[in-house]
Design a protein around this motif. Structure first.
Motif, PDB file in Angstrom:
ATOM      1  N   MET A  59       1.142  -0.978  -0.129  1.00 17.10           N
ATOM      2  CA  MET A  59       0.507   0.261   0.207  1.00 17.10           C
ATOM      3  C   MET A  59       0.980   1.465  -0.119  1.00 17.10           C
ATOM      4  SD  MET A  59      -3.301  -0.561  -0.636  1.00 17.10           S
ATOM      5  CE  MET A  59      -4.647   0.864   0.340  1.00 17.10           C
ATOM      6  N   TRP A  60       2.099   1.186   0.607  1.00 24.91           N
ATOM      7  CA  TRP A  60       3.390   2.458   0.797  1.00 24.91           C
ATOM      8  C   TRP A  60       3.684   2.450  -0.137  1.00 24.91           C
ATOM      9  CZ3 TRP A  60       3.407   0.702   7.303  1.00 24.91           C
ATOM     10  CH2 TRP A  60       2.674   1.316   7.770  1.00 24.91           C
ATOM     11  N   ILE A  61       3.940   1.373  -0.359  1.00 25.39           N
ATOM     12  CA  ILE A  61       4.950   1.719  -2.442  1.00 25.39           C
ATOM     13  C   ILE A  61       4.619   1.983  -3.222  1.00 25.39           C
ATOM     14  CG2 ILE A  61       6.048   0.126  -3.634  1.00 25.39           C
ATOM     15  CD1 ILE A  61       6.363  -1.667  -1.460  1.00 25.39           C
ATOM     16  N   GLU A  62       2.916   1.394  -3.564  1.00 18.90           N
ATOM     17  CA  GLU A  62       1.873   1.941  -4.626  1.00 18.90           C
ATOM     18  C   GLU A  62       1.581   3.796  -4.647  1.00 18.90           C
ATOM     19  OE1 GLU A  62      -0.595  -0.441  -5.747  1.00 18.90           O
ATOM     20  OE2 GLU A  62       1.517  -2.129  -6.623  1.00 18.90           O
ATOM     21  N   TRP A  63       1.212   4.000  -3.063  1.00 17.48           N
ATOM     22  CA  TRP A  63       1.080   5.213  -2.797  1.00 17.48           C
ATOM     23  C   TRP A  63       2.018   6.419  -3.723  1.00 17.48           C
ATOM     24  CZ3 TRP A  63      -3.391   8.157  -0.792  1.00 17.48           C
ATOM     25  CH2 TRP A  63      -4.875   7.229  -0.598  1.00 17.48           C
ATOM     26  N   THR A  64       3.220   6.150  -2.398  1.00 13.50           N
ATOM     27  CA  THR A  64       4.516   6.663  -2.839  1.00 13.50           C
ATOM     28  C   THR A  64       4.943   6.601  -4.440  1.00 13.50           C
ATOM     29  OG1 THR A  64       4.989   5.843  -0.561  1.00 13.50           O
ATOM     30  CG2 THR A  64       7.239   7.279  -2.256  1.00 13.50           C
ATOM     31  N   ILE A  65       5.292   5.498  -5.003  1.00 13.76           N
ATOM     32  CA  ILE A  65       5.258   5.247  -6.329  1.00 13.76           C
ATOM     33  C   ILE A  65       4.383   6.338  -7.584  1.00 13.76           C
ATOM     34  CG2 ILE A  65       5.383   3.259  -8.456  1.00 13.76           C
ATOM     35  CD1 ILE A  65       6.383   1.863  -6.956  1.00 13.76           C
ATOM     36  N   ALA A 422      12.398  -0.950  -3.493  1.00 15.64           N
ATOM     37  CA  ALA A 422      13.949  -0.957  -2.644  1.00 15.64           C
ATOM     38  C   ALA A 422      14.865  -0.929  -3.059  1.00 15.64           C
ATOM     39  CB  ALA A 422      12.743  -1.892  -1.694  1.00 15.64           C
ATOM     40  N   TRP A 423      15.214  -1.397  -3.849  1.00 13.09           N
ATOM     41  CA  TRP A 423      16.470  -1.719  -4.838  1.00 13.09           C
ATOM     42  C   TRP A 423      17.408  -0.943  -4.996  1.00 13.09           C
ATOM     43  CZ3 TRP A 423      20.119  -4.565  -1.621  1.00 13.09           C
ATOM     44  CH2 TRP A 423      19.086  -5.542  -0.716  1.00 13.09           C
ATOM     45  N   VAL A 424      16.518  -0.524  -6.661  1.00  8.95           N
ATOM     46  CA  VAL A 424      16.520   0.441  -7.353  1.00  8.95           C
ATOM     47  C   VAL A 424      16.417   1.546  -7.265  1.00  8.95           C
ATOM     48  CG1 VAL A 424      16.365   0.313  -9.703  1.00  8.95           C
ATOM     49  CG2 VAL A 424      16.273  -1.822  -9.261  1.00  8.95           C
ATOM     50  N   PHE A 425      15.782   1.936  -7.279  1.00 17.68           N
ATOM     51  CA  PHE A 425      15.076   2.970  -6.832  1.00 17.68           C
ATOM     52  C   PHE A 425      16.148   3.334  -5.510  1.00 17.68           C
ATOM     53  CE2 PHE A 425      12.583   6.541  -4.917  1.00 17.68           C
ATOM     54  CZ  PHE A 425      12.647   7.586  -5.585  1.00 17.68           C
ATOM     55  N   GLY A 426      15.935   2.638  -4.689  1.00 19.11           N
ATOM     56  CA  GLY A 426      16.982   2.930  -3.512  1.00 19.11           C
ATOM     57  C   GLY A 426      16.145   4.064  -1.968  1.00 19.11           C
ATOM     58  N   MET A 427      16.385   2.834  -1.304  1.00 18.75           N
ATOM     59  CA  MET A 427      15.861   2.766   0.317  1.00 18.75           C
ATOM     60  C   MET A 427      16.088   3.727   0.996  1.00 18.75           C
ATOM     61  SD  MET A 427      13.331   0.569   1.952  1.00 18.75           S
ATOM     62  CE  MET A 427      12.277   1.389   2.172  1.00 18.75           C
ATOM     63  N   ASP A 428      17.103   4.704   1.206  1.00 15.63           N
ATOM     64  CA  ASP A 428      17.075   5.945   1.389  1.00 15.63           C
ATOM     65  C   ASP A 428      16.263   6.721   0.312  1.00 15.63           C
ATOM     66  OD1 ASP A 428      18.435   5.419   3.202  1.00 15.63           O
ATOM     67  OD2 ASP A 428      20.701   5.348   2.360  1.00 15.63           O
ATOM     68  N   ARG A 429      16.182   6.849  -0.817  1.00 17.38           N
ATOM     69  CA  ARG A 429      14.844   7.956  -1.304  1.00 17.38           C
ATOM     70  C   ARG A 429      14.079   7.194  -1.001  1.00 17.38           C
ATOM     71  NH1 ARG A 429      17.007   7.863  -7.954  1.00 17.38           N
ATOM     72  NH2 ARG A 429      15.780   8.840  -7.833  1.00 17.38           N
ATOM     73  N   ALA A 430      13.819   6.295  -1.220  1.00 17.53           N
ATOM     74  CA  ALA A 430      11.907   5.654  -1.205  1.00 17.53           C
ATOM     75  C   ALA A 430      11.412   6.308   0.665  1.00 17.53           C
ATOM     76  CB  ALA A 430      12.130   4.233  -1.328  1.00 17.53           C
ATOM     77  N   TRP A 431      12.305   5.791   1.541  1.00 14.90           N
ATOM     78  CA  TRP A 431      11.991   6.368   2.632  1.00 14.90           C
ATOM     79  C   TRP A 431      11.298   7.323   2.868  1.00 14.90           C
ATOM     80  CZ3 TRP A 431      10.129   2.778   5.980  1.00 14.90           C
ATOM     81  CH2 TRP A 431      10.169   3.609   7.203  1.00 14.90           C
ATOM     82  N   THR A 432      12.558   8.800   2.342  1.00 13.03           N
ATOM     83  CA  THR A 432      12.301  10.502   2.231  1.00 13.03           C
ATOM     84  C   THR A 432      11.170  10.383   1.179  1.00 13.03           C
ATOM     85  OG1 THR A 432      14.567  10.181   1.687  1.00 13.03           O
ATOM     86  CG2 THR A 432      13.390  12.303   1.244  1.00 13.03           C
ATOM     87  N   GLU A 433      10.651   9.513  -0.199  1.00 11.81           N
ATOM     88  CA  GLU A 433       9.624   9.932  -0.488  1.00 11.81           C
ATOM     89  C   GLU A 433       8.404   9.252   0.086  1.00 11.81           C
ATOM     90  OE1 GLU A 433      10.577  11.475  -3.894  1.00 11.81           O
ATOM     91  OE2 GLU A 433       8.026  11.026  -4.004  1.00 11.81           O
ATOM     92  N   LEU A 434       8.761   8.365   0.267  1.00  7.71           N
ATOM     93  CA  LEU A 434       7.048   7.888   1.665  1.00  7.71           C
ATOM     94  C   LEU A 434       6.819   8.841   2.720  1.00  7.71           C
ATOM     95  CD1 LEU A 434       4.981   6.042   2.293  1.00  7.71           C
ATOM     96  CD2 LEU A 434       6.906   4.901   3.506  1.00  7.71           C
ATOM     97  N   HIS A 435       7.974   9.616   2.858  1.00 11.11           N
ATOM     98  CA  HIS A 435       7.343  10.368   3.913  1.00 11.11           C
ATOM     99  C   HIS A 435       7.696  11.787   3.563  1.00 11.11           C
ATOM    100  CE1 HIS A 435       8.446   6.585   6.823  1.00 11.11           C
ATOM    101  NE2 HIS A 435       7.480   8.172   7.753  1.00 11.11           N
ATOM    102  N   ALA A 436       7.588  12.467   2.183  1.00 13.00           N
ATOM    103  CA  ALA A 436       7.177  13.586   1.965  1.00 13.00           C
ATOM    104  C   ALA A 436       6.126  14.212   2.314  1.00 13.00           C
ATOM    105  CB  ALA A 436       7.937  13.796   0.583  1.00 13.00           C
ATOM    106  N   GLY A 437       5.821  15.409   2.940  1.00 17.96           N
ATOM    107  CA  GLY A 437       4.487  15.915   3.802  1.00 17.96           C
ATOM    108  C   GLY A 437       3.338  15.059   3.895  1.00 17.96           C
TER     109      GLY A 437
END
Ligand code: PFF
Length: 521
Positions: A59-65, A422-437
């Motif tokens: 759910m979180w992955i898809e909302w973020t992507i 999680a792996w190509v985009f990268g977990m650091d960027r992914a986590w930041t993107e998920l938490h934006a706003g």
């Protein structure tokens, strides 16, 4: 790229739209059917594990992507995957599944949805009131489906009529667009269906022990059937697969629909809390409301053995056979039957429109078509493609569509998407993107889950499937020889659809490159 992309009108609106997509026939029909087919309490542990380790992360992955891709003007997976991994030329073709899967589910989902419209009127007018046993109610259903000719129906005419109305209704909502159609329908539909479900649950709880001669058959034991865990079932891989499949199906995830809905968010709109809220609403509708309707009612009137027999005959039989039988025994039975089917119809339509939206959005975004034109094309094409599901229902066509669209490609798509994120985009960027706003901070251990557990879980499911089912499925083992041409035809048709969509992706990328004056992809 179309710069005038659509947007949601409000935060509540998008949450209700995603909840509307998630809450559907899966919650009230498929879930109880799965529970009973997989031995009651045995199902619930794998189910909750799949929810925590697959459903919620996806759910979180898809909302973020989705929101990320929307920022690049993409509403569907090919463009989104490309934005996540710009250097890779092939990843966009994996994204094709995110349009293909929803279309495939749409082709049969909308037909079953139309039965509910028919049945709500039958309930009200007492058309099935003379059916007093499971056999005769099943006969009614088979007659309606055109599988047999009997005293109730002389052919497919009635079913076709309700299909046409349902189909046009879906088209109308889509035609009105994301805000004026989808959001508006879900804002009314979701609260209304929850209200209806609560009302029915209260009524079912008052059923108590309907037959004093069978004191064990009561509502409380029905609930116990579901909620008494059976730990030994954890050893059974089939139950795990079924539980994971149900989580995907019920949350509408792993398929591209949520990506599209989330693409209409603005850059700093919250996704963390919204995703969690939509998932929670769905789980409330499923394990609190859905589970408290069909199973306790069926258990109280039929007992566990007969209930399991009915469910084994078909995953939807509890909803279309048992529930009308039970409800018509009550005072104001016609009304309760009507409410049950109306509830399901509303749940269905808020889901089917979501299945249509990725294809419509793909045509709008990647081919610069107006919404009206895109909806028109989608309706014409899917109208033609739905016909085999209607006319050859008894020939295994729907099962074949459900296997590929509703199970197999879902897991493949979810796996690709999770690894990409999680792996190509990268977990650091992914986590930041998920938490934006974001309105909440997701517990840190979900970082670990998304990076390791979710992909490992998905790969295990794929592995299990390959070992257990791949060959028999490929060789069409277990298919009734008389149905073979239909099943094979469906399979080839699906392959063709997949190829056409891949070609469309290719074409749209080439056009874009030409426009941008860069060398062709
Ligand atoms: N989640 C819907 C249900 O439970 O009925 C079905 C569904 C809708 C599945 C949309 C997949 C999807 F993309």
């Amino acid at each position: 790229m179309d710069m005038k992309r659509e947007q949601w009108a409000s935060k509540l609106g998008v949450i209700l739209a995603v909840a509307g997509s998630a809450i559907g026939l899966g919650n009230f029909l498929r879930f109880p059917g799965q529970v009973v087919q997989n031995g009651g309490g045995a199902f619930m542990i794998p189910y909750f594990i799949a929810l925590l380790f697959l459903g919620l992360p996806l759910m979180w992955i898809e909302w973020t992507i989705g929101r990320f891709g929307g920022g690049f003007g993409h509403s569907t997976a090919p463009g989104m995957f490309h934005s996540l991994w710009e250097k890779n030329r092939f990843i966009k073709y994996f994204g094709v599944i995110g349009i293909f899967g929803p279309i495939v589910i749409f082709l049969y989902y909308i037909y079953i949805e139309s039965w509910l419209l028919g049945y709500s009127l039958f309930a009200l007018t007492g058309k099935y009131a003379a059916c007093a046993t499971s056999e005769s109610m099943l006969g009614f259903l088979r007659g309606y489906q055109g599988i047999v000719v009997n005293e109730h129906f002389s052919g497919l005419g009635t079913a076709y009529f309700f299909f046409l109305i349902t189909f046009l209704l879906n088209g109308l909502v889509l035609y009105r667009g994301v805000q004026g159609g989808i959001e508006r329908v879900c804002k009314i539909g979701v609260p209304l269906l929850l209200l209806l479900a609560v009302g029915l649950v209260v009524r079912v709880f008052f059923l108590g022990t309907p037959d004093p001669a069978q004191p064990g058959n009561n509502v409380v034991n029905g609930l116990g059937y579901l909620w008494n865990p059976d730990w030994s079932a954890l050893k059974n891989s089939r139950v795990w697969l079924a539980a994971a499949g149900q989580i995907f199906f019920t949350l509408s995830c792993g398929i591209g629909v949520i990506l599209t809905y989330a693409s209409y968010l603005k850059k700093n709109d919250d996704v963390a809390l919204s995703g969690l809220t939509a998932a929670s609403a769905n789980e409330f509708a499923e394990v609190v409301l859905g589970a408290s309707l069909v199973i306790p009612a069926a258990y109280a009137f039929f007992g566990s053995e007969a209930m399991a027999d009915i469910a084994r005959g078909g995953v939807f039989n509890l909803g279309f056979v048992t529930m009308p039988l039970v409800l018509q025994k009550l005072a104001f039975g016609n009304l309760f039957g009507f409410l049950w089917f109306v509830l399901l119809f509303i749940a269905g339509i808020t889901s089917s429109i979501s299945l249509a939206q990725p294809a419509v959005a793909f045509l709008e975004d990647e081919f610069n078509l107006s919404r009206k034109k895109a909806v028109g094309i989608f309706m014409v094409v899917t109208f033609v493609l739905t016909q085999p599901a209607i006319f050859f229902l008894g020939r295994g066509v729907v099962d074949e569509l459900d296997f590929w669209g509703g199970s197999f490609f879902l897991v493949v798509f979810a796996t690709v998407e999770t690894i990409l994120f999680a792996w190509v985009f990268g977990m650091d960027r992914a986590w930041t993107e998920l938490h934006a706003g974001s309105d909440i901070v997701i517990p840190k251990f979900y970082r670990f889950i998304i990076k390791y557990i979710t992909p490992a879980f998905l790969l295990c499911i794929l592995g299990f499937w390959l070992v257990q089912d791949w060959l028999p499925v490929m060789l069409l083992k277990g298919v009734n020889p008389a149905d073979l041409p239909y099943v094979l035809g469906t399979r080839l048709g699906l392959l063709l659809l997949l190829a056409v969509l891949a070609l469309l992706v290719r074409q749209s990328w080439q056009r874009r490159k030409q426009k941008e004056g860069v060398h062709a992809a």
